[in-house]
Design a protein around this motif. Structure first.
Motif, PDB file in Angstrom:
ATOM      1  N   ASN A   2      50.554 -15.482 116.711  1.00 54.56           N
ATOM      2  CA  ASN A   2      51.068 -14.200 116.265  1.00 54.56           C
ATOM      3  C   ASN A   2      51.820 -13.517 117.409  1.00 54.56           C
ATOM      4  N   SER A  14      53.572 -12.949 112.266  1.00 54.25           N
ATOM      5  CA  SER A  14      53.543 -14.396 112.441  1.00 54.25           C
ATOM      6  C   SER A  14      54.858 -14.859 113.063  1.00 54.25           C
ATOM      7  N   LYS A  16      56.959 -16.934 111.738  1.00 55.81           N
ATOM      8  CA  LYS A  16      57.953 -16.885 110.654  1.00 55.81           C
ATOM      9  C   LYS A  16      58.484 -15.470 110.473  1.00 55.81           C
ATOM     10  N   GLN A  60      54.730 -26.376 120.045  1.00 56.37           N
ATOM     11  CA  GLN A  60      53.791 -26.414 118.921  1.00 56.37           C
ATOM     12  C   GLN A  60      52.860 -25.203 118.865  1.00 56.37           C
ATOM     13  N   PRO A  61      52.261 -24.772 119.991  1.00 57.43           N
ATOM     14  CA  PRO A  61      51.356 -23.609 119.886  1.00 57.43           C
ATOM     15  C   PRO A  61      52.052 -22.339 119.413  1.00 57.43           C
ATOM     16  N   SER A  64      52.975 -22.786 115.278  1.00 56.67           N
ATOM     17  CA  SER A  64      51.885 -23.103 114.355  1.00 56.67           C
ATOM     18  C   SER A  64      51.241 -21.808 113.842  1.00 56.67           C
ATOM     19  N   PRO A  65      50.833 -21.750 112.567  1.00 52.92           N
ATOM     20  CA  PRO A  65      50.878 -22.782 111.527  1.00 52.92           C
ATOM     21  C   PRO A  65      52.130 -22.731 110.643  1.00 52.92           C
ATOM     22  N   ASP A  66      53.107 -21.898 111.010  1.00 53.44           N
ATOM     23  CA  ASP A  66      54.271 -21.698 110.132  1.00 53.44           C
ATOM     24  C   ASP A  66      55.166 -22.929 110.047  1.00 53.44           C
ATOM     25  N   SER A  68      54.846 -27.061 110.375  1.00 50.23           N
ATOM     26  CA  SER A  68      53.882 -28.162 110.484  1.00 50.23           C
ATOM     27  C   SER A  68      54.285 -29.100 111.616  1.00 50.23           C
ATOM     28  N   PRO A  69      53.339 -29.893 112.144  1.00 51.07           N
ATOM     29  CA  PRO A  69      53.687 -30.869 113.186  1.00 51.07           C
ATOM     30  C   PRO A  69      54.816 -31.810 112.761  1.00 51.07           C
ATOM     31  N   GLU A  71      57.243 -31.220 110.557  1.00 46.94           N
ATOM     32  CA  GLU A  71      58.511 -30.482 110.534  1.00 46.94           C
ATOM     33  C   GLU A  71      59.009 -30.207 111.953  1.00 46.94           C
TER      34      GLU A  71
END
Length: 439
Positions: A2, A14, A16, A60-61, A64-66, A68-69, A71
């Motif tokens: 966040n 988030s 996103k 990645q951190p 995530s989670p917006d 996916s690994p 994507e």
């Protein structure tokens, strides 16, 4: 992960939401709630990792989670598909060449990453209008990064007299879902118009606005990747090395902020240099503790002609607004046009290496500071010298050959809407429906 606003620690969005919104309503900047640290295994493996592999681990951190690994791996593969070599210019001074991408500038990294994120997040029934102010390379990188993407329009806002001819060609000749607006004023004026657009309620009700300047987290964060990549290449060439200084030519300071964020994730860079032209607000602040934004001054290093750097609050946030902590890591440096020109000429003659005006400041800062800092140094070559063809040829007295990526724009018809520096007129233009190449 966040994100909160640098003006309101209690706020929460988030990844996103932060990407789509671009800028918090309180005019702060989105900042990650946590800064993850990377383990020793990652740093030991860095010399053998590819750019997409490094990007995946670093980013990645934050997404995530917006995202996916699966994507994220796809996005990293699409974005980091060009080389970023570390080139020796002279003993203990290396250039990290960030100009081998589609528009020959470091901003290809952030712009392409953001375009993939927005494409993933955009809702079919709510098109996104991406607003971007540019002093040169940002406009071309963003326009080309988003070119042809469904459901996304791009508006590039730039000072009519403040970019090189080739830079202008790269974002005014594309058409499709891109538009260019030339403003009678400076880059700071363009930046102010974009910021005002984000705070205008009526405009935001009609248009789903997002920013593609380095204030957007999806533009800012991927710039960390090439600092880790540089360290990996450095360690491959110097396995016993433990210290390095990285000089960052700086205008809006997103690039330096990304490097400092990488350091807080564990990247073992000893010092960073905030290398600027005559727009020296940050070097002066590091020396005096007094931060005084001022009208921008036009220089030969035009992409850094910024008098009120947008990303500097992120740097202050990283160091808890403690000047003393920042001074331990970041050293300030600035150069005027004559020093820049002299450096370009000297390095070309003596080293056989062609610096662009921005990289020249980075190189010069290392020449002057490394004896005191007592480390080797890397400077960022942020754009291909041919992007500044006219001024470079005047300095060197010889023709600069255009790479393929830049030759593609020659001879194309420019499509630009010229406006005075007036928000009411700018707003009326934005309220119109987009048509190819214009509003």
């Amino acid at each position: 992960m966040n994100y909160y606003s640098t003006n309101d620690y209690s706020s929460e969005m988030s990844f996103k939401e932060a990407v789509i919104t671009g800028l918090p309503k309180d005019k702060g900047l989105f900042f990650p709630r946590e800064i993850p640290t990377l383990g020793e295994d990652f740093f030991e493996s860095l010399p053998s990792l590819t750019l997409p592999e490094i990007a995946f681990e670093v980013l990645q951190p934050y997404v995530s989670p917006d995202i996916s690994p699966e994507e994220l791996r796809k996005i990293c593969g699409e974005v980091f598909h060009f080389p970023i070599p570390l080139v020796e210019v002279e003993k203990d001074i290396y250039a990290l060449e960030l100009f081998h991408g589609p528009t020959c500038a470091f901003k290809d990294v952030g712009a392409r990453f953001m375009s993939r994120c927005l494409q993933l997040f955009a809702e079919p029934d709510r098109p996104v209008t991406v607003l971007v102010a540019t002093s040169g390379d940002t406009g071309s990188a963003v326009a080309n990064g988003f070119l042809g993407l469904d459901n996304i329009d791009v508006v590039v806002v730039y000072p009519q007299q403040g970019v090189s001819e080739i830079q202008e060609m790269q974002f005014t000749t594309l058409g499709q879902n891109t538009s260019a607006v030339g403003i009678e004023g400076t880059f700071d004026d363009c930046q102010a118009l974009v910021k005002q657009a984000f705070s205008d309620e009526e405009l935001n009700q009609k248009k789903n606005l997002s920013s593609a300047n380095s204030i957007n987290v999806a533009r800012w964060l991927p710039q960390m990747v090439y600092y880790f990549h540089a360290w990996g290449q450095w360690k491959k060439q110097h396995p016993e090395a433990t210290e390095i200084t990285i000089s960052v030519p700086s205008g809006n300071f997103g690039n330096l902020a990304a490097g400092l964020l990488a350091k807080q994730m564990g990247l073992p860079v000893t010092y960073f240099v905030a290398a600027t032209n005559r727009n020296r607000m940050v070097p002066d602040y590091l020396e005096t503790g007094h931060y005084a934004p001022a009208p921008s001054i036009a220089t030969i290093a035009n992409a850094m002609d910024v008098g009120n750097p947008n990303n500097f609050p992120r740097i202050q946030e990283l160091y808890g607004h403690h000047l003393e902590n920042l001074q331990k890591v970041v050293k300030g440096f600035w150069a005027d046009d004559e020093e820049i020109k002299g450096t370009i000429k000297l390095v070309h003659q003596e080293k056989g290496y062609t610096l662009d005006p921005h990289g020249a400041i980075g190189y010069l800062s290392l020449r002057q500071l490394l004896p005191e800092l007592k480390t080797p140094g890397i400077f960022l070559e942020t754009a291909h010298p041919a992007k500044f063809k006219q001024s470079m040829e005047a300095v060197l007295g010889q023709e600069i050959e255009l790479p393929e990526q830049l030759q593609a724009f020659l001879g194309k018809q420019k499509q630009v809407t010229d406006l005075p520096n007036d928000f009411a007129i700018f707003k009326l233009l934005l309220m119109q429906e987009h048509k190819e190449g214009t509003l």
